[in-house]
Scaffold this motif. Sequence first.
Motif, PDB file in Angstrom:
ATOM      1  N   GLU A  33       0.811  -1.220   0.000  1.00 53.15           N
ATOM      2  CA  GLU A  33       0.000   0.000   0.000  1.00 53.15           C
ATOM      3  C   GLU A  33       0.844   1.270   0.000  1.00 53.15           C
ATOM      4  OE1 GLU A  33       0.238  -1.449   4.297  1.00 53.15           O
ATOM      5  OE2 GLU A  33      -0.174  -2.368   2.364  1.00 53.15           O
ATOM      6  N   LEU A  34       2.141   1.149   0.275  1.00 52.11           N
ATOM      7  CA  LEU A  34       3.032   2.309   0.265  1.00 52.11           C
ATOM      8  C   LEU A  34       3.704   2.536  -1.085  1.00 52.11           C
ATOM      9  CD1 LEU A  34       4.784   1.914   3.736  1.00 52.11           C
ATOM     10  CD2 LEU A  34       2.810   3.342   3.140  1.00 52.11           C
ATOM     11  N   LEU A  35       3.561   1.584  -1.995  1.00 49.48           N
ATOM     12  CA  LEU A  35       4.250   1.681  -3.288  1.00 49.48           C
ATOM     13  C   LEU A  35       3.333   2.232  -4.375  1.00 49.48           C
ATOM     14  CD1 LEU A  35       6.118  -1.741  -3.267  1.00 49.48           C
ATOM     15  CD2 LEU A  35       7.086   0.530  -2.837  1.00 49.48           C
ATOM     16  N   PRO A  36       3.879   3.107  -5.236  1.00 48.63           N
ATOM     17  CA  PRO A  36       3.102   3.577  -6.388  1.00 48.63           C
ATOM     18  C   PRO A  36       2.807   2.403  -7.325  1.00 48.63           C
ATOM     19  CG  PRO A  36       5.101   4.877  -6.094  1.00 48.63           C
ATOM     20  CD  PRO A  36       5.183   3.720  -5.151  1.00 48.63           C
ATOM     21  N   PRO A  37       1.701   2.455  -8.068  1.00 45.31           N
ATOM     22  CA  PRO A  37       1.322   1.334  -8.946  1.00 45.31           C
ATOM     23  C   PRO A  37       2.415   0.915  -9.925  1.00 45.31           C
ATOM     24  CG  PRO A  37      -0.481   2.893  -8.782  1.00 45.31           C
ATOM     25  CD  PRO A  37       0.694   3.507  -8.073  1.00 45.31           C
ATOM     26  N   ARG A  38       3.145   1.862 -10.500  1.00 52.46           N
ATOM     27  CA  ARG A  38       4.180   1.495 -11.480  1.00 52.46           C
ATOM     28  C   ARG A  38       5.274   0.640 -10.840  1.00 52.46           C
ATOM     29  NH1 ARG A  38       6.685   6.387 -13.819  1.00 52.46           N
ATOM     30  NH2 ARG A  38       7.840   4.877 -15.027  1.00 52.46           N
ATOM     31  N   LEU A  43       4.834  -1.156  -8.014  1.00 53.68           N
ATOM     32  CA  LEU A  43       4.160  -2.371  -7.577  1.00 53.68           C
ATOM     33  C   LEU A  43       4.018  -3.367  -8.728  1.00 53.68           C
ATOM     34  CD1 LEU A  43       2.889  -3.595  -5.073  1.00 53.68           C
ATOM     35  CD2 LEU A  43       0.742  -2.541  -5.720  1.00 53.68           C
ATOM     36  N   ASN A  44       3.811  -2.855  -9.942  1.00 49.21           N
ATOM     37  CA  ASN A  44       3.656  -3.707 -11.118  1.00 49.21           C
ATOM     38  C   ASN A  44       4.998  -4.154 -11.698  1.00 49.21           C
ATOM     39  OD1 ASN A  44       0.888  -3.545 -10.933  1.00 49.21           O
ATOM     40  ND2 ASN A  44       0.770  -1.755 -12.258  1.00 49.21           N
ATOM     41  N   GLY A  45       6.098  -3.716 -11.096  1.00 49.30           N
ATOM     42  CA  GLY A  45       7.410  -4.184 -11.510  1.00 49.30           C
ATOM     43  C   GLY A  45       7.975  -3.541 -12.757  1.00 49.30           C
ATOM     44  N   GLU A  46       7.445  -2.372 -13.144  1.00 49.72           N
ATOM     45  CA  GLU A  46       7.991  -1.698 -14.321  1.00 49.72           C
ATOM     46  C   GLU A  46       9.409  -1.231 -14.025  1.00 49.72           C
ATOM     47  OE1 GLU A  46       5.547   1.303 -16.127  1.00 49.72           O
ATOM     48  OE2 GLU A  46       3.724   0.283 -15.500  1.00 49.72           O
ATOM     49  N   LYS A  47      10.328  -1.573 -14.884  1.00 51.31           N
ATOM     50  CA  LYS A  47      11.733  -1.218 -14.661  1.00 51.31           C
ATOM     51  C   LYS A  47      11.997   0.267 -14.905  1.00 51.31           C
ATOM     52  CE  LYS A  47      13.286  -5.093 -13.314  1.00 51.31           C
ATOM     53  NZ  LYS A  47      13.702  -5.257 -11.955  1.00 51.31           N
ATOM     54  N   THR A  48      11.044   0.988 -15.505  1.00 50.40           N
ATOM     55  CA  THR A  48      11.236   2.424 -15.711  1.00 50.40           C
ATOM     56  C   THR A  48      10.855   3.232 -14.482  1.00 50.40           C
ATOM     57  OG1 THR A  48       9.011   2.635 -16.612  1.00 50.40           O
ATOM     58  CG2 THR A  48      10.793   2.228 -18.189  1.00 50.40           C
ATOM     59  N   ALA A  49      10.274   2.578 -13.482  1.00 51.26           N
ATOM     60  CA  ALA A  49       9.816   3.283 -12.284  1.00 51.26           C
ATOM     61  C   ALA A  49      10.892   3.258 -11.206  1.00 51.26           C
ATOM     62  CB  ALA A  49       8.536   2.631 -11.765  1.00 51.26           C
ATOM     63  N   PHE A  50      10.970   4.353 -10.447  1.00 54.20           N
ATOM     64  CA  PHE A  50      11.875   4.389  -9.310  1.00 54.20           C
ATOM     65  C   PHE A  50      11.266   5.287  -8.248  1.00 54.20           C
ATOM     66  CE2 PHE A  50      13.070   7.926 -11.889  1.00 54.20           C
ATOM     67  CZ  PHE A  50      13.617   8.888 -11.060  1.00 54.20           C
ATOM     68  N   LEU A  51      11.857   5.307  -7.068  1.00 52.72           N
ATOM     69  CA  LEU A  51      11.268   5.998  -5.930  1.00 52.72           C
ATOM     70  C   LEU A  51      11.346   7.518  -6.013  1.00 52.72           C
ATOM     71  CD1 LEU A  51      12.383   3.776  -2.939  1.00 52.72           C
ATOM     72  CD2 LEU A  51      10.127   3.964  -3.956  1.00 52.72           C
ATOM     73  N   SER A  52      12.082   8.044  -6.943  1.00 47.67           N
ATOM     74  CA  SER A  52      12.198   9.485  -7.163  1.00 47.67           C
ATOM     75  C   SER A  52      13.063  10.203  -6.127  1.00 47.67           C
ATOM     76  CB  SER A  52      10.819  10.146  -7.227  1.00 47.67           C
ATOM     77  OG  SER A  52      10.036   9.546  -8.218  1.00 47.67           O
ATOM     78  N   PHE A  53      13.851   9.456  -5.390  1.00 50.50           N
ATOM     79  CA  PHE A  53      14.782  10.062  -4.448  1.00 50.50           C
ATOM     80  C   PHE A  53      16.203   9.693  -4.836  1.00 50.50           C
ATOM     81  CE2 PHE A  53      10.973   9.593  -1.808  1.00 50.50           C
ATOM     82  CZ  PHE A  53      10.834  10.886  -1.356  1.00 50.50           C
ATOM     83  N   ILE A  54      17.118  10.569  -4.486  1.00 50.08           N
ATOM     84  CA  ILE A  54      18.531  10.263  -4.640  1.00 50.08           C
ATOM     85  C   ILE A  54      19.159  10.475  -3.260  1.00 50.08           C
ATOM     86  CG2 ILE A  54      19.131  12.599  -5.405  1.00 50.08           C
ATOM     87  CD1 ILE A  54      21.155  11.241  -7.347  1.00 50.08           C
ATOM     88  N   PHE A  55      19.997   9.547  -2.858  1.00 51.07           N
ATOM     89  CA  PHE A  55      20.602   9.554  -1.533  1.00 51.07           C
ATOM     90  C   PHE A  55      22.096   9.848  -1.645  1.00 51.07           C
ATOM     91  CE2 PHE A  55      16.832   7.061  -1.367  1.00 51.07           C
ATOM     92  CZ  PHE A  55      16.272   7.305  -0.125  1.00 51.07           C
ATOM     93  N   PHE A  56      22.593  10.657  -0.711  1.00 47.67           N
ATOM     94  CA  PHE A  56      24.007  11.003  -0.668  1.00 47.67           C
ATOM     95  C   PHE A  56      24.577  10.675   0.710  1.00 47.67           C
ATOM     96  CE2 PHE A  56      22.058  14.001  -3.632  1.00 47.67           C
ATOM     97  CZ  PHE A  56      22.918  13.934  -4.717  1.00 47.67           C
TER      98      PHE A  56
END
Length: 107
Positions: free
Chosen positions: A82-87, A89-102
């Motif tokens: 329930e915390l994951l966006p549908p893209r 959750l559906n396993g699309e490889k073009t989707a990512f969490l939209s964060f970058i960590f340093f």
Amino acid sequence: MLKPGGRLILSVNHPTVSVVTQPNEDYFAIRQYSEEYEFDGEPAVLTFWHRPLHAMISAFTSAGYRVATVSEPEPSPDTPHELLPPRILNGEKTAFLSFIFFVLEAG
């Protein structure tokens, strides 16, 4: 303020997200933007700053930090669905969490 050898771990919105969400905006421009959210039923406006990746890295190194790690992690396999966006959750490889960590280290 960090003592020499100290580490700062931070995450920001991935700078390429703006290319997707605001295709008419200039990726290289440093700009402020706001988005509306709801937290626990209460409306809120969050304000962000877009900076291209090179501007972030330059700011870190100019402030005396060494960039030890840059990461674009995938969601953990045990993340509740329930915390994951549908893209994602559906396993699309073009989707990512939209964060970058340093991970930055003080000199």
